[in-house]
Write a protein that holds these residues in place. Sequence first.
Motif, PDB file in Angstrom:
ATOM      1  N   HIS A 110       0.628  -1.132   0.029  1.00  0.00           N
ATOM      2  CA  HIS A 110       0.084  -0.098   0.164  1.00  0.00           C
ATOM      3  C   HIS A 110       0.735   1.122   0.058  1.00  0.00           C
ATOM      4  O   HIS A 110       1.757   1.251   1.042  1.00  0.00           O
ATOM      5  CB  HIS A 110      -0.677   0.164   1.209  1.00  0.00           C
ATOM      6  N   LEU A 111       0.603   1.897  -0.952  1.00  0.00           N
ATOM      7  CA  LEU A 111       1.229   3.483  -0.993  1.00  0.00           C
ATOM      8  C   LEU A 111       0.566   4.550  -0.219  1.00  0.00           C
ATOM      9  O   LEU A 111      -0.522   4.697  -0.596  1.00  0.00           O
ATOM     10  CB  LEU A 111       1.340   3.813  -2.619  1.00  0.00           C
ATOM     11  N   GLU A 112       1.023   4.945   0.914  1.00  0.00           N
ATOM     12  CA  GLU A 112       0.259   5.539   1.883  1.00  0.00           C
ATOM     13  C   GLU A 112       0.688   7.179   1.431  1.00  0.00           C
ATOM     14  O   GLU A 112       1.964   7.540   1.385  1.00  0.00           O
ATOM     15  CB  GLU A 112       0.566   5.318   3.410  1.00  0.00           C
ATOM     16  N   ALA A 113      -0.253   7.991   1.369  1.00  0.00           N
ATOM     17  CA  ALA A 113       0.071   9.510   1.192  1.00  0.00           C
ATOM     18  C   ALA A 113       0.610  10.213   2.621  1.00  0.00           C
ATOM     19  O   ALA A 113       0.369   9.688   3.696  1.00  0.00           O
ATOM     20  CB  ALA A 113      -1.309  10.338   0.985  1.00  0.00           C
ATOM     21  N   ILE A 114       1.658  10.986   2.389  1.00  0.00           N
ATOM     22  CA  ILE A 114       2.406  11.649   3.411  1.00  0.00           C
ATOM     23  C   ILE A 114       2.540  13.164   3.055  1.00  0.00           C
ATOM     24  O   ILE A 114       2.246  13.608   1.884  1.00  0.00           O
ATOM     25  CB  ILE A 114       3.888  11.141   3.428  1.00  0.00           C
ATOM     26  N   GLU A 115       2.488  13.870   4.132  1.00  0.00           N
ATOM     27  CA  GLU A 115       2.419  15.340   4.089  1.00  0.00           C
ATOM     28  C   GLU A 115       3.725  15.970   4.044  1.00  0.00           C
ATOM     29  O   GLU A 115       3.878  17.497   3.653  1.00  0.00           O
ATOM     30  CB  GLU A 115       1.446  15.917   5.000  1.00  0.00           C
ATOM     31  N   THR A 116       4.547  15.641   4.700  1.00  0.00           N
ATOM     32  CA  THR A 116       5.898  16.264   5.142  1.00  0.00           C
ATOM     33  C   THR A 116       6.679  16.234   3.729  1.00  0.00           C
ATOM     34  O   THR A 116       6.961  15.124   2.944  1.00  0.00           O
ATOM     35  CB  THR A 116       6.713  15.508   6.096  1.00  0.00           C
ATOM     36  N   ALA A 117       7.304  17.436   3.411  1.00  0.00           N
ATOM     37  CA  ALA A 117       8.150  17.735   2.390  1.00  0.00           C
ATOM     38  C   ALA A 117       9.562  17.088   2.422  1.00  0.00           C
ATOM     39  O   ALA A 117       9.993  16.908   3.477  1.00  0.00           O
ATOM     40  CB  ALA A 117       8.070  18.982   1.710  1.00  0.00           C
ATOM     41  N   LEU A 118      10.218  17.043   1.336  1.00  0.00           N
ATOM     42  CA  LEU A 118      11.647  16.704   1.499  1.00  0.00           C
ATOM     43  C   LEU A 118      12.468  17.791   0.958  1.00  0.00           C
ATOM     44  O   LEU A 118      12.174  18.616   0.026  1.00  0.00           O
ATOM     45  CB  LEU A 118      11.934  15.402   0.573  1.00  0.00           C
ATOM     46  N   PHE A 119      13.711  18.159   1.446  1.00  0.00           N
ATOM     47  CA  PHE A 119      14.580  19.042   1.128  1.00  0.00           C
ATOM     48  C   PHE A 119      15.841  18.620   0.589  1.00  0.00           C
ATOM     49  O   PHE A 119      16.391  17.486   1.232  1.00  0.00           O
ATOM     50  CB  PHE A 119      14.601  20.226   2.465  1.00  0.00           C
ATOM     51  N   GLY A 120      16.395  19.188  -0.176  1.00  0.00           N
ATOM     52  CA  GLY A 120      17.977  18.761  -0.719  1.00  0.00           C
ATOM     53  C   GLY A 120      18.013  18.450  -2.121  1.00  0.00           C
ATOM     54  O   GLY A 120      19.113  18.083  -2.529  1.00  0.00           O
ATOM     55  N   PHE A 121      17.073  18.185  -2.737  1.00  0.00           N
ATOM     56  CA  PHE A 121      16.949  17.579  -4.108  1.00  0.00           C
ATOM     57  C   PHE A 121      17.163  18.732  -4.925  1.00  0.00           C
ATOM     58  O   PHE A 121      16.501  19.686  -5.347  1.00  0.00           O
ATOM     59  CB  PHE A 121      15.745  16.998  -4.777  1.00  0.00           C
ATOM     60  N   ALA A 122      18.737  18.898  -5.660  1.00  0.00           N
ATOM     61  CA  ALA A 122      19.177  20.096  -6.165  1.00  0.00           C
ATOM     62  C   ALA A 122      18.681  21.656  -5.774  1.00  0.00           C
ATOM     63  O   ALA A 122      18.477  22.191  -6.480  1.00  0.00           O
ATOM     64  CB  ALA A 122      18.567  19.990  -7.780  1.00  0.00           C
TER      65      ALA A 122
END
Length: 340
Positions: free
Chosen positions: A124-136
């Motif tokens: 199951h792919l679960e939705a998440i709200e937290t963003a990621l930082f550091g991609f380019a």
Amino acid sequence: MRSNPRSDLGRRREQEPERKKTSPPAMGLIKMISGGSTDGDFNRARKSRSRRDCMEVEGMRRNEAVIGFGPEDLKGINLPHNDALVIQDRVANYDILRVFVDSSSSVNVIFKDAFTQMDLQGYHLEAIETALFGFAGHVVYPEGEIVLPLTLGSQDLKKTVMTPFTVVDSPSSYNIILGRPAMNELRAVASTYHQKIKFPVGARVGEVRGDQPSSRKCYMEAVQADQSKTKREGKRARVDEVGGRVVEKGEVHFVAEEEQEVVEVGPGQQIRVARDLHPSTRELTGISPLISEHQLNILPGSHPVKQKKRHFGPEKDKVIDEHIRDLLNAGHIREVQFPT
């Protein structure tokens, strides 16, 4: 006889080793992946994770193997090197190449291109709200999070753990990034210098060797992608106005002779310009040198650079001679005699 508490305290302080001065805190890490739902999106999930970690530490087996690296681990490694640790692992029964081991990443990442190639029915792919930082250097909002079995090692020295992966739709040379969650679940230790991951399997130690050629190929692809992106962005930023329309600088425009007209730029001096040239640009042809004049600022005492004569072959020499003759006839260039 009673002892003096203050003198006892002073004696203990004298016997204590001198405390080391604490170094100032780091300003931060550049281009590391941070954020995500490593500890859950909400406080309740974080507390549950904390309790589970405490139980795991208390229940840890005492006969777990001790991990170390030595000279024998360098066999087959191309030295010296600064290669990243890129391995092959198995995720959800798929053998995945180009897996980047990044202990500075707060999440395990599986990129969408690899994710879509895997048939993950039952997960199951679960939705998440937290963003990621550091991609380019920018923020990425994940597609979701999925818990998958991860296997490292081979034969009887392999280990499988269930670990969360954050699905990210972003271009990358890698298929997967193994961050701290997977490394901690495996209790694994990575050495980029030795190009190995080691992890306990009971009282023994399993290991995975890095793929240096793949690591270097991924690095070159990433560098080339960054260079192409920089060129594209720079080209879009350099614009000019020609004939009343906006165009990119460096773009070559050919104007037919019947679409040109002759303009007087000085006594006995004429040039051809396009008939549809924008008025603001056309005015530049009539500016007097007393108002504006272009000069080359050359340091006093500078000498001309003398280069050895080059031969390009009969065919190319003929074309070069024709171009030089045209420029001479047009008055754009003139021959100069140097004493040396």
